[in-house]
Write an enzyme that holds these catalytic residues in place. Structure first.
Site: not given
Ligand code: ADE
Length: 249
Positions: A89, A116, A153, A168
């Site tokens: 994330p 985690e 793609r 697209d």
């Molecule tokens: N792992 C946990 N959340 C994620 C996300 N939003 N994008 C990529 N990998 C992740």
């Protein structure tokens, strides 16, 4: 192109990849995607992939050794350095442009993180971290599948008609125009006349207007990056005025 996805849930990846356009492309050999079990790269009897965090705290952290060994073994198989991506994330947001760039690589190695955490030293060994959105998944598997789908793609021959990838919505930088199929009248909801007219120039114009309108309404941030001709700019101003007027009513 080949994509290796390193995961503690290989079945999840394999299963998802069997379906649809990407599944068919893999069957035809247009691209190769392999799920690689992280546990195969452990050296202990219990095949342990995670451990408690130094300094304490909840959850487990993916150990560095199996991930480093996985990268090294896969690169040895390939006979060259791979472009290594870690799902996280904290990563760069995945966009259509990022997908296109990755699709030009001969080999992509995706490491699925765990929410985690992943031992920080792994980050030094990856080329980039990619996020699929501002939310937290329990693991990187869904993110890896999304990345693989977006990238696939762009590989010639994966999407039947090469034209449709260029068309697209995000490749054009705009949201899609509305689509209809038969019947022309469903419970009193009618397909716009222009689409039944057979007039291709008018249909093109209508679709462009609808794309602009949808984008102005829902994702105005995309419009700023979209290139338009002076005529189209004027037309856009008109669409914007119509939207403002409707909002005021
Ligand atoms: N792992 C946990 N959340 C994620 C996300 N939003 N994008 C990529 N990998 C992740």
């Amino acid at each position: 192109m080949r994509i290796d996805i390193v995961t503690i849930f290989p079945a999840m990846i394999e299963h998802a990849l069997r379906a649809g356009i990407v599944g068919r492309a893999i069957e035809r050999g247009t691209l190769q995607i392999a799920a690689r079990d992280l546990r195969e790269f452990t050296t202990d009897r219990h095949r342990v992939v995670d451990d408690v965090p130094y300094g304490g705290g909840p959850g487990m952290v993916l150990k560095p050794e199996p991930l480093f060994r996985a990268i090294e073994a896969i690169e040895r198989e390939q006979g060259s350095r791979s472009h290594v991506v870690l799902t996280s994330p904290q990563g760069t947001p995945l966009t259509q442009n990022v997908g296109e760039r990755l699709s030009r690589l001969p080999h992509l190695l995706v490491l699925c993180g765990r929410y985690e955490g992943v031992d920080e030293r792994v980050r030094a060994r990856v080329d980039e971290e990619i996020s699929i959105g501002d939310y937290v998944l329990s693991g990187g598997e869904l993110a890896a599948l999304v990345i693989a789908d977006v990238v696939a793609r762009f590989i010639p021959g994966v999407v039947g008609d090469d034209q449709s990838v260029a068309a697209d919505s995000f490749s054009r930088g705009l949201l899609d125009f509305p689509q209809y199929t038969r019947p022309a009248d469903y419970r009193g909801m009618k397909v716009p006349d222009v689409l039944l007219s057979g007039n291709h120039a008018e249909i093109e114009q209508w679709r462009w207007r609808k794309s602009i309108e949808q984008t102005l309404l829902r994702r105005p941030d995309l419009i700023e990056a979209h290139e338009v001709s002076p005529d189209q700019r004027l037309e856009m101003e008109k669409i914007l005025q119509d939207i403002d007027q409707r909002r005021a009513e």
